[in-house]
Design a protein around this motif. Structure first.
Motif, PDB file in Angstrom:
ATOM      1  N   ASP A  18     -14.227 -59.716  96.270  1.00  0.00           N
ATOM      2  CA  ASP A  18     -13.370 -58.825  95.470  1.00  0.00           C
ATOM      3  C   ASP A  18     -12.501 -57.941  96.362  1.00  0.00           C
ATOM      4  O   ASP A  18     -11.339 -57.657  96.023  1.00  0.00           O
ATOM      5  N   ARG A  19     -13.054 -57.494  97.495  1.00  0.00           N
ATOM      6  CA  ARG A  19     -12.290 -56.640  98.413  1.00  0.00           C
ATOM      7  C   ARG A  19     -11.074 -57.383  98.944  1.00  0.00           C
ATOM      8  O   ARG A  19      -9.955 -56.844  98.968  1.00  0.00           O
ATOM      9  N   ILE A  20     -11.289 -58.627  99.365  1.00  0.00           N
ATOM     10  CA  ILE A  20     -10.168 -59.419  99.889  1.00  0.00           C
ATOM     11  C   ILE A  20      -9.172 -59.731  98.778  1.00  0.00           C
ATOM     12  O   ILE A  20      -7.953 -59.636  98.971  1.00  0.00           O
ATOM     13  N   ASP A  21      -9.692 -60.080  97.601  1.00  0.00           N
ATOM     14  CA  ASP A  21      -8.813 -60.420  96.478  1.00  0.00           C
ATOM     15  C   ASP A  21      -7.958 -59.229  96.072  1.00  0.00           C
ATOM     16  O   ASP A  21      -6.752 -59.370  95.812  1.00  0.00           O
ATOM     17  N   THR A  22      -8.569 -58.031  96.040  1.00  0.00           N
ATOM     18  CA  THR A  22      -7.821 -56.826  95.665  1.00  0.00           C
ATOM     19  C   THR A  22      -6.737 -56.519  96.690  1.00  0.00           C
ATOM     20  O   THR A  22      -5.590 -56.196  96.336  1.00  0.00           O
ATOM     21  N   THR A  23      -7.087 -56.640  97.967  1.00  0.00           N
ATOM     22  CA  THR A  23      -6.102 -56.396  99.028  1.00  0.00           C
ATOM     23  C   THR A  23      -4.929 -57.363  98.912  1.00  0.00           C
ATOM     24  O   THR A  23      -3.767 -56.975  99.042  1.00  0.00           O
ATOM     25  N   LEU A  24      -5.232 -58.598  98.637  1.00  0.00           N
ATOM     26  CA  LEU A  24      -4.182 -59.614  98.518  1.00  0.00           C
ATOM     27  C   LEU A  24      -3.298 -59.343  97.313  1.00  0.00           C
ATOM     28  O   LEU A  24      -2.068 -59.442  97.395  1.00  0.00           O
ATOM     29  N   ARG A  25      -3.914 -58.979  96.185  1.00  0.00           N
ATOM     30  CA  ARG A  25      -3.117 -58.726  94.973  1.00  0.00           C
ATOM     31  C   ARG A  25      -2.268 -57.470  95.111  1.00  0.00           C
ATOM     32  O   ARG A  25      -1.191 -57.371  94.511  1.00  0.00           O
ATOM     33  N   ASN A  26      -2.772 -56.498  95.870  1.00  0.00           N
ATOM     34  CA  ASN A  26      -2.032 -55.244  96.037  1.00  0.00           C
ATOM     35  C   ASN A  26      -0.944 -55.338  97.099  1.00  0.00           C
ATOM     36  O   ASN A  26      -0.122 -54.438  97.239  1.00  0.00           O
ATOM     37  N   MET A  27      -0.989 -56.419  97.874  1.00  0.00           N
ATOM     38  CA  MET A  27       0.007 -56.569  98.931  1.00  0.00           C
ATOM     39  C   MET A  27       1.368 -56.875  98.308  1.00  0.00           C
ATOM     40  O   MET A  27       1.495 -57.762  97.467  1.00  0.00           O
ATOM     41  N   ASP A  28       2.364 -56.119  98.720  1.00  0.00           N
ATOM     42  CA  ASP A  28       3.708 -56.263  98.152  1.00  0.00           C
ATOM     43  C   ASP A  28       4.314 -57.596  98.585  1.00  0.00           C
ATOM     44  O   ASP A  28       4.519 -57.841  99.778  1.00  0.00           O
ATOM     45  N   SER A  29       4.560 -58.451  97.609  1.00  0.00           N
ATOM     46  CA  SER A  29       5.187 -59.743  97.914  1.00  0.00           C
ATOM     47  C   SER A  29       6.645 -59.772  97.454  1.00  0.00           C
ATOM     48  O   SER A  29       7.274 -60.829  97.413  1.00  0.00           O
ATOM     49  N   ASP A  30       7.201 -58.574  97.140  1.00  0.00           N
ATOM     50  CA  ASP A  30       8.584 -58.491  96.660  1.00  0.00           C
ATOM     51  C   ASP A  30       9.556 -58.763  97.816  1.00  0.00           C
ATOM     52  O   ASP A  30       9.508 -58.095  98.852  1.00  0.00           O
ATOM     53  N   GLU A  31      10.398 -59.746  97.639  1.00  0.00           N
ATOM     54  CA  GLU A  31      11.376 -60.087  98.665  1.00  0.00           C
ATOM     55  C   GLU A  31      12.714 -59.388  98.431  1.00  0.00           C
ATOM     56  O   GLU A  31      13.708 -59.700  99.087  1.00  0.00           O
ATOM     57  N   GLY A  32      12.714 -58.409  97.487  1.00  0.00           N
ATOM     58  CA  GLY A  32      13.957 -57.681  97.201  1.00  0.00           C
ATOM     59  C   GLY A  32      14.537 -56.973  98.409  1.00  0.00           C
ATOM     60  O   GLY A  32      15.750 -57.105  98.689  1.00  0.00           O
ATOM     61  N   PRO A  33      13.725 -56.195  99.174  1.00  0.00           N
ATOM     62  CA  PRO A  33      14.283 -55.510 100.353  1.00  0.00           C
ATOM     63  C   PRO A  33      14.911 -56.472 101.361  1.00  0.00           C
ATOM     64  O   PRO A  33      15.958 -56.166 101.936  1.00  0.00           O
ATOM     65  N   LEU A  34      14.274 -57.620 101.584  1.00  0.00           N
ATOM     66  CA  LEU A  34      14.836 -58.600 102.514  1.00  0.00           C
ATOM     67  C   LEU A  34      16.166 -59.129 101.988  1.00  0.00           C
ATOM     68  O   LEU A  34      17.145 -59.265 102.744  1.00  0.00           O
ATOM     69  N   GLN A  35      16.241 -59.389 100.687  1.00  0.00           N
ATOM     70  CA  GLN A  35      17.479 -59.890 100.095  1.00  0.00           C
ATOM     71  C   GLN A  35      18.596 -58.854 100.207  1.00  0.00           C
ATOM     72  O   GLN A  35      19.757 -59.187 100.520  1.00  0.00           O
ATOM     73  N   LEU A  36      18.247 -57.568 100.004  1.00  0.00           N
ATOM     74  CA  LEU A  36      19.249 -56.500 100.119  1.00  0.00           C
ATOM     75  C   LEU A  36      19.783 -56.411 101.539  1.00  0.00           C
ATOM     76  O   LEU A  36      21.001 -56.249 101.753  1.00  0.00           O
ATOM     77  N   CYS A  37      18.882 -56.493 102.513  1.00  0.00           N
ATOM     78  CA  CYS A  37      19.319 -56.443 103.917  1.00  0.00           C
ATOM     79  C   CYS A  37      20.196 -57.636 104.264  1.00  0.00           C
ATOM     80  O   CYS A  37      21.181 -57.514 105.011  1.00  0.00           O
ATOM     81  N   GLN A  38      19.836 -58.813 103.751  1.00  0.00           N
ATOM     82  CA  GLN A  38      20.660 -60.003 104.002  1.00  0.00           C
ATOM     83  C   GLN A  38      22.041 -59.833 103.386  1.00  0.00           C
ATOM     84  O   GLN A  38      23.068 -60.173 104.000  1.00  0.00           O
ATOM     85  N   ASP A  39      22.089 -59.314 102.156  1.00  0.00           N
ATOM     86  CA  ASP A  39      23.388 -59.094 101.494  1.00  0.00           C
ATOM     87  C   ASP A  39      24.217 -58.075 102.260  1.00  0.00           C
ATOM     88  O   ASP A  39      25.445 -58.250 102.444  1.00  0.00           O
ATOM     89  N   ALA A  40      23.560 -56.974 102.725  1.00  0.00           N
ATOM     90  CA  ALA A  40      24.289 -55.928 103.453  1.00  0.00           C
ATOM     91  C   ALA A  40      24.818 -56.450 104.782  1.00  0.00           C
ATOM     92  O   ALA A  40      25.951 -56.140 105.191  1.00  0.00           O
ATOM     93  N   GLU A  41      23.992 -57.246 105.480  1.00  0.00           N
ATOM     94  CA  GLU A  41      24.431 -57.792 106.773  1.00  0.00           C
ATOM     95  C   GLU A  41      25.594 -58.756 106.587  1.00  0.00           C
ATOM     96  O   GLU A  41      26.569 -58.742 107.368  1.00  0.00           O
ATOM     97  N   ARG A  42      25.521 -59.553 105.515  1.00  0.00           N
ATOM     98  CA  ARG A  42      26.607 -60.496 105.247  1.00  0.00           C
ATOM     99  C   ARG A  42      27.896 -59.758 104.887  1.00  0.00           C
ATOM    100  O   ARG A  42      28.999 -60.107 105.372  1.00  0.00           O
ATOM    101  N   ALA A  43      27.786 -58.710 104.090  1.00  0.00           N
ATOM    102  CA  ALA A  43      28.973 -57.927 103.711  1.00  0.00           C
ATOM    103  C   ALA A  43      29.574 -57.222 104.923  1.00  0.00           C
ATOM    104  O   ALA A  43      30.812 -57.158 105.085  1.00  0.00           O
ATOM    105  N   ALA A  44      28.702 -56.685 105.805  1.00  0.00           N
ATOM    106  CA  ALA A  44      29.205 -55.998 107.003  1.00  0.00           C
ATOM    107  C   ALA A  44      29.931 -56.971 107.917  1.00  0.00           C
ATOM    108  O   ALA A  44      30.969 -56.632 108.536  1.00  0.00           O
ATOM    109  N   MET A  45      29.385 -58.179 108.070  1.00  0.00           N
ATOM    110  CA  MET A  45      30.053 -59.183 108.907  1.00  0.00           C
ATOM    111  C   MET A  45      31.392 -59.570 108.313  1.00  0.00           C
ATOM    112  O   MET A  45      32.383 -59.774 109.043  1.00  0.00           O
TER     113      MET A  45
END
Length: 357
Positions: free
Chosen positions: A177-204
């Motif tokens: 349960d400890r491992i399962d809870t840690t895994l479920r609570n781990m942020d798997s949102d790729e939104g920040p990475l997508q925002l950085c990719q969009d910002a880097e592409r726009a800056a270029m």
């Protein structure tokens, strides 16, 4: 010498059961791998049926000389019996072939040759199948004996044993349960990475646009410099976010492997515990069933007293009839008692003489 802690004792208890359980599973697997007995038994049966058919055909065939051969199949013949009788018939058929004029009596010649061929084929099949069956049976019996020996070496089991093992199950559940809870609570949102990719592409794109305008003389160096600073910062932010994402992905993969291992450990711990639980409680059930039957049977002394009272009352009152003291008990379903089949079907009746069949 230091006294072992309770946790160490608990772990030791489970370890001894775990080692025994693995030995038991390995031997059960070995037993399951002794296969083919049913198939070989069918081959033995087919070969016997073929020989029996040949014998019956010889008994009733008009192609055979009168009273040349007779044998009545009893059905309980051993392999050796069948082989001996098949050989006797084969010898008779060989004699018939030598004495018969194949041109004068072709039917007899054809029957004798066909029957001899059938006997030879079925007898060979019977010998081979019987040998295979004896080998497989001996192998299975040897593994069964080893399995029985392992079962007899099970660690001592008691209520405290079960308590210790339940703790191991809870510990394994807690780790899973400890491992399962840690895994479920781990942020798997790729939104920040997508925002950085969009910002880097726009800056270029802005940098490329500024450099293009500068080449046309429509933009100054300051605008290009500012676009370069923005593009550099966007690239650095993207690199940092990509590194964090790689670390997070690696952590998730590691936790997923740990969770798989924890689930396997929990399943193993539960299997060991359930095996111990079954052995302990089956023994408890057997003891309780015996004690229950003994308690009811012990009432025969009370029934004997009633019989004596009945006899005295019938003597005092010749016209009275009190019958015989009898106790009829409907038993709970018995699983282990030696006489469970009788008690489960008929219940239990006790008289002054004891339990009646």
């Amino acid at each position: 010498m230091a006294t072992p802690t309770k946790s160490k004792i608990t772990t030791r208890t489970f370890a001894s059961w775990g080692e025994w359980f693995e030995s038991l599973k390995a031997k059960q697997t070995e037993l399951a791998e002794v296969t083919g007995i049913g198939k070989v038994q069918d081959e033995v049966k087919r070969a016997r049926n073929g020989l029996e058919h040949a014998i019956r055909s010889a008994n009733g065939s008009g192609a055979m000389p009168l009273r040349a051969y007779h044998y009545t199949i009893q059905g309980d013949e051993t392999h050796e019996d069948m082989a001996a009788e098949a050989k006797r018939l084969a010898d008779i058929l060989s004699q018939i072939l030598r004495a018969n004029d194949r041109h004068a009596n072709p039917e007899r010649d054809q029957f004798a040759r066909a029957t001899l061929s059938a006997i030879s084929g079925h007898l060979q099949a019977l010998n081979e199948a019987t040998t295979d069956l004896e080998h497989l049976t001996a192998q299975r019996e040897a593994v069964l004996a080893e399995l029985e020996a392992i079962e007899g070496k099970a660690p001592k089991a008691s209520a405290s044993t079960l308590g210790d093992m339940r703790k191991e199950v809870k510990n394994a559940e807690g780790e899973r349960d400890r491992i399962d809870t840690t895994l479920r609570n781990m942020d798997s949102d790729e939104g920040p990475l997508q925002l950085c990719q969009d910002a880097e592409r726009a800056a270029m794109e802005r940098l490329e646009e500024a450099e293009a305008l500068a080449a046309l003389g429509e933009a100054g160096s300051e605008e290009v410099k500012a676009a370069k600073v923005t593009a550099t910062k966007a690239a650095e932010a993207l690199a940092k976010e990509q590194a964090l994402h790689r670390e997070m992905t690696a952590a998730r993969r590691g936790l997923e492997r740990k969770l798989e291992g924890a689930n396997q450990t929990l399943a193993s711990v539960r299997s060991v515990y359930h095996t111990a639980l079954d052995r302990v409680r089956q023994a408890d059930l057997a003891a309780r069933e015996s004690a229950l039957v003994e308690k009811i049977e012990a009432m025969r002394d009370d029934l004997a007293d009633l019989d004596r009272i009945y006899a005295d009352l019938e003597e005092a009152n010749p016209e009275a009839s009190y019958g015989r003291a009898r106790l009829t008990a409907t038993m709970p379903y018995l699983h282990h008692h030696p006489r469970r089949d009788l008690f489960n079907s008929n219940g239990l009746e006790v008289t002054a003489a004891g339990i009646e069949e």
